[in-house]
Write a protein that holds these residues in place. Sequence first.
Motif, PDB file in Angstrom:
ATOM      1  N   TYR A   1       0.975  -1.228  -0.049  1.00 54.38           N
ATOM      2  CA  TYR A   1      -0.262   0.284  -0.134  1.00 54.38           C
ATOM      3  C   TYR A   1       0.696   1.381   0.078  1.00 54.38           C
ATOM      4  O   TYR A   1       0.556   2.333  -0.749  1.00 54.38           O
TER       5      TYR A   1
ATOM      6  N   LEU B   1       0.780   4.171  -2.931  1.00 62.12           N
ATOM      7  CA  LEU B   1       0.660   5.505  -3.096  1.00 62.12           C
ATOM      8  C   LEU B   1       1.805   6.236  -3.172  1.00 62.12           C
ATOM      9  O   LEU B   1       1.690   7.199  -4.131  1.00 62.12           O
TER      10      LEU B   1
ATOM     11  N   CYS C   1      -7.413   5.894  -5.317  1.00 63.03           N
ATOM     12  CA  CYS C   1      -8.716   5.700  -4.338  1.00 63.03           C
ATOM     13  C   CYS C   1      -9.322   4.250  -4.481  1.00 63.03           C
ATOM     14  O   CYS C   1      -9.700   4.041  -3.593  1.00 63.03           O
TER      15      CYS C   1
ATOM     16  N   SER D   1      -7.337   2.394  -1.770  1.00 61.48           N
ATOM     17  CA  SER D   1      -7.731   3.060  -0.484  1.00 61.48           C
ATOM     18  C   SER D   1      -9.029   2.518  -0.120  1.00 61.48           C
ATOM     19  O   SER D   1      -9.376   2.681   1.155  1.00 61.48           O
TER      20      SER D   1
ATOM     21  N   PRO E   1      -6.677  -0.292   3.397  1.00 58.85           N
ATOM     22  CA  PRO E   1      -6.600   0.451   4.980  1.00 58.85           C
ATOM     23  C   PRO E   1      -7.716  -0.486   5.933  1.00 58.85           C
ATOM     24  O   PRO E   1      -7.220  -0.680   6.878  1.00 58.85           O
TER      25      PRO E   1
END
Length: 327
Positions: free
Chosen positions: A36, A40, A73, A76, A80
């Motif tokens: 992740y 990002l 997006c 995410s 998370p």
Amino acid sequence: MAAVGNGTAVTHFILLGLTNRMDLQGLLFGSFLLIYTMTLMGNLGMMALIHADPHLHTPMYFFLSTLSFVDICYSSVVTPRLLADFLTTDKSISYTGCVAQMAFFLLHGTAECLLLATMAYDRFVAICRPLLYHTLMSRGMCIRLVAVAYTLSMANSAVQTSNVFRLPFCGPNHINHYFCDIPPLLQLSTGDTLVADILVFLVSVVVVLSSFLLTLTSYTLIVFTICHIPSAMGRHKAFSTCASHLTVITIFYSTVIFMYIRPESGQASNMDKVVSVFYAIIIPLLNPVIYTLRNRDFKRALGKTLRRVKAALSWHRGPFPELIQLI
């Protein structure tokens, strides 16, 4: 909880996660946290570099920047929550939260499909119709294509989400998945899911297969054009670039088709969770790497930016020794 029919309406769901093996939770948390973080950094870095370098203000990089935004997006919405579930025993998600997660996941997942098709069309025009490229792919046209992609994505998300949550959920609330996806939710419904299954299949066929066929057709025509390039080195370079793009596209579409376009797509299984990792978590990580790995313009812009940063750091370090000597 309000009574519904012969049962009680579900107000929250329990996500069973990727695995119930406690000895793997720490390893999986570290692995997915790294994925992740790299997702990002890669996508934000691509967006920043494209915005900062005027030489990258072209249709291809406009679509790449948009794809990076979608990937951020997209990832995410799911990752998370998955990371949090590795660290806690409370894996519950509210009914409203489940609706929202599915809606946003479908929104950005559909946008991913349509943008990949749009980017393939952009490359087709650039390689096969170079004289018409600036006319067909003007800035206004690029913005309209992205707007259409998002409009269709919102429509698909609204249809698919309402299709699932119009069904009654009055019994088990344990979702055999790590996020609120269509197949495991349909499996939990206490109502007749035949119509919902058919609608999922039909809409997925229209959205996924149409964008996949457009992408495949564009790259097929590109390959035919490349075959007529006189330079062997030029052909090799073009083929290697297309091959890397097609690798990502194949992984993405094959896993999505496996999940949503198959008989009894509403029957969730443990295999579905593994397959979904590829299109929901791995692809957003691979996109910025694959689409820039063999791109000379992007590597040149990156090198220029790194030299600029290095020069700025050197300038800041320079005055301090002299200042110390003056003191």
